[in-house]
Design a protein around this motif. Structure first.
Motif, PDB file in Angstrom:
ATOM      1  N   LEU A  98      -0.123   8.769 -11.606  1.00  0.00           N
ATOM      2  CA  LEU A  98      -1.253   7.960 -11.025  1.00  0.00           C
ATOM      3  C   LEU A  98      -2.321   8.130 -11.786  1.00  0.00           C
ATOM      4  O   LEU A  98      -3.515   7.274 -11.538  1.00  0.00           O
ATOM      5  CB  LEU A  98      -1.114   8.406  -9.558  1.00  0.00           C
ATOM      6  CG  LEU A  98      -0.029   7.895  -8.820  1.00  0.00           C
ATOM      7  CD1 LEU A  98      -0.214   8.215  -7.352  1.00  0.00           C
ATOM      8  CD2 LEU A  98       0.416   6.425  -9.028  1.00  0.00           C
ATOM      9  N   GLU A 154      -2.838   3.163 -15.286  1.00  0.00           N
ATOM     10  CA  GLU A 154      -3.710   2.164 -14.821  1.00  0.00           C
ATOM     11  C   GLU A 154      -4.457   1.579 -15.611  1.00  0.00           C
ATOM     12  O   GLU A 154      -4.708   0.487 -15.665  1.00  0.00           O
ATOM     13  CB  GLU A 154      -4.419   2.888 -13.363  1.00  0.00           C
ATOM     14  CG  GLU A 154      -5.499   1.927 -12.855  1.00  0.00           C
ATOM     15  CD  GLU A 154      -5.701   2.212 -11.361  1.00  0.00           C
ATOM     16  OE1 GLU A 154      -5.252   3.283 -11.102  1.00  0.00           O
ATOM     17  OE2 GLU A 154      -6.541   1.492 -11.010  1.00  0.00           O
ATOM     18  N   ARG A 212       6.450   2.532 -15.981  1.00  0.00           N
ATOM     19  CA  ARG A 212       5.462   3.097 -14.854  1.00  0.00           C
ATOM     20  C   ARG A 212       6.321   2.806 -13.726  1.00  0.00           C
ATOM     21  O   ARG A 212       6.266   3.644 -12.627  1.00  0.00           O
ATOM     22  CB  ARG A 212       4.235   2.090 -15.187  1.00  0.00           C
ATOM     23  CG  ARG A 212       3.355   2.395 -14.127  1.00  0.00           C
ATOM     24  CD  ARG A 212       3.174   1.128 -12.781  1.00  0.00           C
ATOM     25  NE  ARG A 212       2.557   1.350 -11.872  1.00  0.00           N
ATOM     26  CZ  ARG A 212       2.870   0.720 -10.558  1.00  0.00           C
ATOM     27  NH1 ARG A 212       4.003   0.242 -10.332  1.00  0.00           N
ATOM     28  NH2 ARG A 212       2.043   1.023  -9.659  1.00  0.00           N
ATOM     29  N   ASP A 213       6.865   1.510 -13.422  1.00  0.00           N
ATOM     30  CA  ASP A 213       7.571   1.235 -12.229  1.00  0.00           C
ATOM     31  C   ASP A 213       8.672   2.386 -12.001  1.00  0.00           C
ATOM     32  O   ASP A 213       9.031   2.777 -10.849  1.00  0.00           O
ATOM     33  CB  ASP A 213       8.468  -0.069 -12.245  1.00  0.00           C
ATOM     34  CG  ASP A 213       7.408  -1.387 -12.078  1.00  0.00           C
ATOM     35  OD1 ASP A 213       5.935  -0.815 -12.139  1.00  0.00           O
ATOM     36  OD2 ASP A 213       7.323  -2.345 -12.143  1.00  0.00           O
ATOM     37  N   SER A 253       7.232   5.732 -11.030  1.00  0.00           N
ATOM     38  CA  SER A 253       6.783   5.618  -9.591  1.00  0.00           C
ATOM     39  C   SER A 253       7.823   5.710  -8.622  1.00  0.00           C
ATOM     40  O   SER A 253       7.730   6.357  -7.536  1.00  0.00           O
ATOM     41  CB  SER A 253       5.954   4.239  -9.420  1.00  0.00           C
ATOM     42  OG  SER A 253       5.036   4.025 -10.383  1.00  0.00           O
ATOM     43  N   TYR A 268      -4.581  -5.199 -12.216  1.00  0.00           N
ATOM     44  CA  TYR A 268      -3.459  -4.035 -12.162  1.00  0.00           C
ATOM     45  C   TYR A 268      -3.450  -3.689 -10.704  1.00  0.00           C
ATOM     46  O   TYR A 268      -2.251  -3.531 -10.177  1.00  0.00           O
ATOM     47  CB  TYR A 268      -3.988  -2.737 -12.988  1.00  0.00           C
ATOM     48  CG  TYR A 268      -3.086  -1.706 -12.595  1.00  0.00           C
ATOM     49  CD1 TYR A 268      -1.706  -1.342 -13.523  1.00  0.00           C
ATOM     50  CD2 TYR A 268      -3.425  -0.685 -11.652  1.00  0.00           C
ATOM     51  CE1 TYR A 268      -0.986  -0.296 -13.239  1.00  0.00           C
ATOM     52  CE2 TYR A 268      -2.256   0.575 -11.452  1.00  0.00           C
ATOM     53  CZ  TYR A 268      -1.272   0.481 -12.006  1.00  0.00           C
ATOM     54  OH  TYR A 268      -0.266   1.598 -11.965  1.00  0.00           O
ATOM     55  N   GLN A 269      -4.387  -3.624 -10.032  1.00  0.00           N
ATOM     56  CA  GLN A 269      -4.172  -3.091  -8.539  1.00  0.00           C
ATOM     57  C   GLN A 269      -3.805  -4.420  -7.664  1.00  0.00           C
ATOM     58  O   GLN A 269      -2.922  -3.996  -6.899  1.00  0.00           O
ATOM     59  CB  GLN A 269      -5.663  -2.928  -7.926  1.00  0.00           C
ATOM     60  CG  GLN A 269      -6.441  -1.626  -8.502  1.00  0.00           C
ATOM     61  CD  GLN A 269      -7.807  -1.389  -7.841  1.00  0.00           C
ATOM     62  OE1 GLN A 269      -8.560  -2.609  -7.685  1.00  0.00           O
ATOM     63  NE2 GLN A 269      -8.580  -0.368  -7.895  1.00  0.00           N
ATOM     64  N   TYR A 280      -1.219  -6.095  -9.052  1.00  0.00           N
ATOM     65  CA  TYR A 280       0.056  -5.688  -9.497  1.00  0.00           C
ATOM     66  C   TYR A 280       0.648  -4.677  -8.676  1.00  0.00           C
ATOM     67  O   TYR A 280       1.977  -4.692  -8.051  1.00  0.00           O
ATOM     68  CB  TYR A 280       0.487  -5.443 -11.028  1.00  0.00           C
ATOM     69  CG  TYR A 280       1.796  -4.975 -11.291  1.00  0.00           C
ATOM     70  CD1 TYR A 280       2.819  -5.994 -11.129  1.00  0.00           C
ATOM     71  CD2 TYR A 280       2.302  -3.602 -11.247  1.00  0.00           C
ATOM     72  CE1 TYR A 280       4.198  -5.731 -11.453  1.00  0.00           C
ATOM     73  CE2 TYR A 280       3.448  -3.313 -11.360  1.00  0.00           C
ATOM     74  CZ  TYR A 280       4.679  -4.194 -11.616  1.00  0.00           C
ATOM     75  OH  TYR A 280       5.780  -3.965 -11.912  1.00  0.00           O
ATOM     76  N   HIS A 281       0.038  -3.668  -8.393  1.00  0.00           N
ATOM     77  CA  HIS A 281       0.235  -2.156  -7.746  1.00  0.00           C
ATOM     78  C   HIS A 281       0.745  -2.812  -6.277  1.00  0.00           C
ATOM     79  O   HIS A 281       1.637  -2.167  -5.747  1.00  0.00           O
ATOM     80  CB  HIS A 281      -0.805  -1.252  -7.861  1.00  0.00           C
ATOM     81  CG  HIS A 281      -0.229   0.021  -6.980  1.00  0.00           C
ATOM     82  ND1 HIS A 281       0.540   0.812  -7.746  1.00  0.00           N
ATOM     83  CD2 HIS A 281      -0.598   0.417  -5.901  1.00  0.00           C
ATOM     84  CE1 HIS A 281       0.791   1.956  -6.441  1.00  0.00           C
ATOM     85  NE2 HIS A 281      -0.079   1.390  -5.609  1.00  0.00           N
ATOM     86  N   ARG A 282      -0.040  -3.512  -5.762  1.00  0.00           N
ATOM     87  CA  ARG A 282       0.082  -4.050  -4.324  1.00  0.00           C
ATOM     88  C   ARG A 282       1.532  -4.779  -4.228  1.00  0.00           C
ATOM     89  O   ARG A 282       2.324  -4.326  -3.300  1.00  0.00           O
ATOM     90  CB  ARG A 282      -1.118  -4.912  -3.845  1.00  0.00           C
ATOM     91  CG  ARG A 282      -0.920  -5.577  -2.589  1.00  0.00           C
ATOM     92  CD  ARG A 282      -0.796  -4.432  -1.428  1.00  0.00           C
ATOM     93  NE  ARG A 282      -1.108  -3.133  -1.546  1.00  0.00           N
ATOM     94  CZ  ARG A 282      -0.586  -2.080  -1.531  1.00  0.00           C
ATOM     95  NH1 ARG A 282       0.678  -1.943  -1.248  1.00  0.00           N
ATOM     96  NH2 ARG A 282      -1.237  -0.826  -1.726  1.00  0.00           N
ATOM     97  N   ASP A 310       4.005  -2.099  -4.708  1.00  0.00           N
ATOM     98  CA  ASP A 310       4.218  -0.924  -3.626  1.00  0.00           C
ATOM     99  C   ASP A 310       4.668  -1.716  -2.335  1.00  0.00           C
ATOM    100  O   ASP A 310       5.704  -1.050  -1.573  1.00  0.00           O
ATOM    101  CB  ASP A 310       2.769  -0.753  -3.200  1.00  0.00           C
ATOM    102  CG  ASP A 310       2.508   0.614  -2.452  1.00  0.00           C
ATOM    103  OD1 ASP A 310       3.355   1.479  -2.784  1.00  0.00           O
ATOM    104  OD2 ASP A 310       1.918   0.561  -1.449  1.00  0.00           O
ATOM    105  N   TYR A 322      -8.940   2.314  -3.739  1.00  0.00           N
ATOM    106  CA  TYR A 322      -8.125   1.561  -2.917  1.00  0.00           C
ATOM    107  C   TYR A 322      -8.009   1.293  -1.403  1.00  0.00           C
ATOM    108  O   TYR A 322      -7.387   0.438  -0.824  1.00  0.00           O
ATOM    109  CB  TYR A 322      -6.870   2.575  -3.367  1.00  0.00           C
ATOM    110  CG  TYR A 322      -6.250   2.187  -4.543  1.00  0.00           C
ATOM    111  CD1 TYR A 322      -5.124   1.028  -4.624  1.00  0.00           C
ATOM    112  CD2 TYR A 322      -6.293   2.839  -5.816  1.00  0.00           C
ATOM    113  CE1 TYR A 322      -4.603   0.967  -5.855  1.00  0.00           C
ATOM    114  CE2 TYR A 322      -5.799   2.603  -6.736  1.00  0.00           C
ATOM    115  CZ  TYR A 322      -4.699   1.599  -6.894  1.00  0.00           C
ATOM    116  OH  TYR A 322      -4.002   1.306  -8.081  1.00  0.00           O
TER     117      TYR A 322
END
Lengths: 356, 102
Positions: free
Chosen positions: A31, A38, A75-76, A79, A297-298, A300-302, A305, A347
């Motif tokens: 992370l 990121e 990365r996925d 994670s 990116y954030q 995407y991360h959402r 998640d 975040y």
């Protein structure tokens, strides 16, 4: 040696602790700046945006691009793997000592200070039947859910919250009502009660109540509070229908709760908070930063998640207008500044609202 | 599906299944998981060895030569075999998650 009593549940073997120690470090690595996913993926997204000559549209467009990159797919994988490893190790370790851990909870259930109010007729609404963060059985289906959550979040916070440091810091930032009166505090969806005890320490003369739908969480919350010597009431109630009298609380608090609620329940919870918070009282919320403040990116991360880490409601929460919802239900919101970090907004953000 | 594994979210983003495949091939997914698992196992051993060596050195109870020449008796050998099985299962359990058809 720390002066704070150790409230984390003991693991069955030293090897379990070492395994989880590895997961904590590995999580930090993937992370953070170690693997540097990121910043590198965000730079790739920004460069692609320039190449395409227009800003990213919906998250599906971002997802397609990230999944076209080997780095994005790896990365996925990593994670998801670190999360699965955490629960695998915790479950095995607690399973090996299930009887002892349950006996320990029973020993604390009726002890003081504070008290535990479980509802034997409690009915869980279907929306809570989600394995948030991939926790096996979710928050309430395993009698050891509270212990799993406690150690799981210790790893999640990467060692920065072993003695509730984060909760204490965030609770300290909550403004008191303008008239200074703080007699009763309600901690919504308190889980294992780390904010509740922090509030009791900040306001030692106030009655602090933490509510949650999960009995296993509340039992661990009560055990922790007893061990810490903090007098808090922990009650099994729904946050959208607390059953408390109108205007009963001077401060109502919700720490990373709203992103785990369907939109319908978000509205109902804010309405309920407006009902139980007195006029001039504070409703303080910490939760995820909204979509409009996120880097590509954030965003995407959402999505990841939400879909791959058991957070089905989080996308809708990030897309909603919390300021408008709070205003609709009788709150005045102080402008919340969005903290910055490398690659975009922080975040988490906060809403400090006054009941008018 | 057992009660413990069943989920009933109210709308929102659909949740991925139990065993999503992220890479081009499920074998690659399993390989990555095994590598990370191996790293965890290596760390467990290293942490324990550092702990043991520190304690033994502090107590002055054991020499390195004694470790090198150690021969397990039957019970110790059986225990080691059990540990070995657990180690192999931890690392290679991923092999069972590769679907027979992808």
């Amino acid at each position: 040696m720390s002066a704070v009593p150790e409230t984390l549940p003991a693991l069955a073997e030293r090897a379990d602790a070492a395994y989880l120690d590895f997961v904590e470090g590995f999580r930090e690595y993937i992370l953070g700046k170690g693997a540097d996913f990121e910043d590198r993926l965000n730079e790739a997204l920004l460069a692609e945006q320039v190449r395409r000559g227009q800003p990213w549209g919906d998250v599906e467009q971002i997802r397609e691009y990230v999944h076209s990159l080997p780095l994005g797919r790896l990365r996925d994988r990593l994670s998801r793997t670190q999360q699965e490893m955490k629960w695998f190790a915790l479950r095995r370790s607690f399973e090996a000592q299930r009887a002892e851990l349950l006996a320990e909870l029973e020993r604390y259930d009726t002890r003081g200070p504070g008290r535990l109010e479980l509802d034997p007729n409690f009915v869980h609404p279907p929306y809570v039947n989600v394995h948030f963060h991939l926790q096996p059985g979710g928050y309430y289906k395993d009698a050891l859910s509270g212990y799993l959550y406690h150690y799981g979040t210790k790893v999640f916070f990467r060692g920065d919250n072993d003695h509730d440091e984060l909760h204490s810091k965030l609770v300290a930032r909550v403004p008191a009502p303008a008239d200074g009166r703080v007699e009763r505090i309600l901690d919504l969806a308190c889980s294992i009660g780390q904010s509740s005890t922090a509030f009791r320490r900040r306001f030692p003369n106030a009655d602090v109540t933490g509510i949650d739908y999960s009995a296993p969480m509340l039992r661990v919350a009560h055990r922790r509070a007893v061990m810490l010597g903090d007098e808090v009431t922990f009650a099994q109630r729904l946050i959208e229908k607390t059953g408390y009298a109108e205007g009963q609380f001077d401060i109502t608090f919700a720490f990373i709760v709203f992103h785990e609620l369907p939109l319908r329940i978000i509205h109902e919870t804010v309405r309920e908070a407006a009902r139980v918070t007195r006029r001039g009282g504070i409703f303080a919320i910490y939760d995820f930063t909204g979509t409009r403040d996120k880097s590509p990116y954030q965003r995407y991360h959402r999505w990841f998640d939400a879909r791959h880490n058991g957070e089905p409601y989080s996308q809708d929460f990030c897309d909603c207008d919390m300021n408008a919802i709070l205003a609709d239900h009788g709150f005045e919101v102080a402008a919340a500044s969005v903290g910055q970090r490398s690659g975009g907004a922080g975040y988490m953000t906060h809403w400090f609202a006054t009941r008018v | 599906m057992s009660e413990l594994t069943q989920q009933t979210p109210e709308g929102g983003t659909p949740i991925a299944g139990e065993n999503p495949v992220y890479l081009k091939d499920p074998v690659l997914d399993a390989t990555v998981r095994m590598v990370v698992e191996l790293a965890a196992q290596v760390w467990i051993e290293r942490e324990r060895r550092i702990t043991l060596e520190s304690l033994l050195e502090a107590q002055g109870t054991l020499s390195r030569a004694a470790i090198e020449s150690f021969k397990p008796d039957a019970a110790q050998a059986a225990a080691l075999k059990r540990e070995r099985a657990r180690f192999i299962e931890d690392v290679f359990k991923e092999l069972r998650r590769i679907p027979p058809t992808a």
